[in-house]
Design a protein around this motif. Sequence first.
Motif, short mmCIF file in Angstrom:
data_model
loop_
_atom_site.label_atom_id
_atom_site.label_comp_id
_atom_site.label_asym_id
_atom_site.label_seq_id
_atom_site.Cartn_x
_atom_site.Cartn_y
_atom_site.Cartn_z
N GLU A 181 -15.26 60.23 2.87
CA GLU A 181 -14.86 58.99 3.53
C GLU A 181 -13.92 59.29 4.69
OE1 GLU A 181 -13.10 56.92 0.29
OE2 GLU A 181 -15.01 56.12 -0.45
N HIS A 182 -14.16 58.58 5.82
CA HIS A 182 -13.34 58.71 7.02
C HIS A 182 -12.58 57.41 7.24
CE1 HIS A 182 -15.23 62.46 8.76
NE2 HIS A 182 -16.12 62.12 7.84
N PHE A 183 -11.26 57.53 7.42
CA PHE A 183 -10.42 56.36 7.66
C PHE A 183 -9.72 56.51 9.00
CE2 PHE A 183 -10.86 56.51 3.09
CZ PHE A 183 -10.95 55.18 2.72
N GLU A 184 -9.57 55.35 9.69
CA GLU A 184 -8.76 55.27 10.90
C GLU A 184 -7.91 54.01 10.80
OE1 GLU A 184 -10.93 55.41 14.50
OE2 GLU A 184 -11.60 57.51 14.26
N ASP A 185 -6.58 54.22 10.88
CA ASP A 185 -5.64 53.10 10.74
C ASP A 185 -5.90 52.34 9.45
OD1 ASP A 185 -4.53 53.75 13.19
OD2 ASP A 185 -5.95 52.47 14.29
N LYS A 186 -6.11 53.11 8.38
CA LYS A 186 -6.32 52.57 7.03
C LYS A 186 -7.59 51.74 6.92
CE LYS A 186 -1.38 52.51 5.98
NZ LYS A 186 -0.23 51.70 5.49
N LYS A 187 -8.51 51.92 7.86
CA LYS A 187 -9.80 51.22 7.79
C LYS A 187 -10.92 52.22 7.62
CE LYS A 187 -8.46 47.21 10.58
NZ LYS A 187 -8.79 46.40 11.80
N LEU A 188 -11.84 51.92 6.73
CA LEU A 188 -12.98 52.80 6.49
C LEU A 188 -13.97 52.67 7.63
CD1 LEU A 188 -14.41 54.73 4.49
CD2 LEU A 188 -15.49 52.71 3.48
N ILE A 189 -14.28 53.78 8.31
CA ILE A 189 -15.21 53.74 9.42
C ILE A 189 -16.52 54.47 9.11
CG2 ILE A 189 -13.37 53.57 11.12
CD1 ILE A 189 -13.87 56.54 11.77
N SER A 190 -16.52 55.34 8.10
CA SER A 190 -17.73 56.08 7.76
C SER A 190 -17.63 56.56 6.32
CB SER A 190 -17.94 57.26 8.71
OG SER A 190 -19.09 58.00 8.33
N ASP A 214 -22.13 54.16 8.58
CA ASP A 214 -21.14 54.02 9.64
C ASP A 214 -20.82 52.54 9.85
OD1 ASP A 214 -20.99 56.79 10.27
OD2 ASP A 214 -22.89 56.62 11.34
N PHE A 215 -19.53 52.20 9.89
CA PHE A 215 -19.11 50.81 9.99
C PHE A 215 -18.55 50.56 11.39
CE2 PHE A 215 -18.64 52.17 5.59
CZ PHE A 215 -19.41 51.23 4.92
N GLU A 220 -23.22 47.61 10.25
CA GLU A 220 -23.29 48.84 9.45
C GLU A 220 -24.55 49.60 9.83
OE1 GLU A 220 -23.76 50.19 4.75
OE2 GLU A 220 -23.20 48.13 5.26
N HIS A 221 -24.39 50.90 10.12
CA HIS A 221 -25.52 51.76 10.45
C HIS A 221 -25.72 52.77 9.33
CE1 HIS A 221 -25.36 50.16 14.56
NE2 HIS A 221 -24.05 50.34 14.51
N ILE A 222 -26.96 52.84 8.86
CA ILE A 222 -27.28 53.71 7.72
C ILE A 222 -28.26 54.78 8.16
CG2 ILE A 222 -28.26 53.83 5.40
CD1 ILE A 222 -27.38 50.96 4.94
#
Length: 377
Positions: A181-190, A214-215, A220-222
């Motif tokens: 899981e990838h987070f940016e500014d505490k938001k899940l982006i991938s 990917d969010f 959402e891209h799958i």
Amino acid sequence: MKFKLKRIDWYIIKQFLGTYVFAIALIISISVVFDINEKIDKFLNPDVPLKAIIVDYYLNFIPYFANLFSPLFTFIAVIFFTSKLADRSEIIAMLASGMSFRRLMLPYAVSATIIAIVTFILNAYIIPPANETRIDFQNKYIRNKKVDYVKNAQLEIEPGVIAYFDSYDARSNMGYRFSLEHFEDKKLISRLTAKSIKYDSLYQWTVIDYMIRDFDGMREHISQGSRKDTTLTIVPSDFLISVNDCETMTTPELNTYINRQKKRGIGNIQTFQIEYHKRFATIMAEPLNCTSLHTACFKQGNGPADRPVCKRGQMIGQKWQIAGNSFAVGLQAVAVLQARQPFCSGGQRTFDIIGWAIYKHRAVFKKDDTIRRNRTS
């Protein structure tokens, strides 16, 4: 005031170090005999070569246990050879010549410093590689304690990137139900999920039957695939933690490992922290044991003049040693079981006991020095 080592100082240093080496050699000989007796059934196995027993095991067994018993036998050496000096009236002669108790401590301090330096070098740089060979022998021929399977392993690979293994088997280098899981500014982006993941080489992994989500805001891209090579800055040893792993690392490696695991959020590193602090506490244990001379060199209050190394003083010193070791073992247990700060099980107790000893008996030395000056005047 500066002191220069004289002939009497070198005499005491040789007596100290000679007694210390003799005591260590004696206990190691006994330990080797008992260890052979305990493992004789394993050693008689035809698959265990004699060369491996002697070279890989016992040549690494001896320095490990010699260093382990070093603080205890420093204390024993002080009590033993100081008692011999007193029995031969050598300390009486030293005090009668005008030497103070403080001056008498100088060769003891030098000897303890020599032992402490050697102990640190062995602990930090020499014994860990030797332990690796010894532990490999134990895992192969005696009892395998190496961890090769883990469940529910989660760690931070780098800031904002969290990896999770439902299970991992080191024998096949395979992990199952993996997620990244990838987070940016505490938001899940991938988020990547895979049925399995295989470890190939350093930082090289292969995900099998994967799906990447990917969010992007509300979208959402799958993407899916059967196999994908990727680079992850982790290795299986980061989460396959064995009991004896901390003993195989040099002190700089241990410090680097602890800092890296802390950043990754791995919690079960109390054993590594205790081992790190214990290596420095062992250095201070040598001077600590020599402070038992403060009590071992007391004069009896109303007895014949200048009767040092009385039995009462020796008993007090022994009680200090036993109490300090028991307290340290108890704090180590608390640090492991309750996840407390492991520093309390290492160096702190050494400084506490030294401070208490100096405070408790500072008046005795002041009184002894006053009496000595009055006699020489």
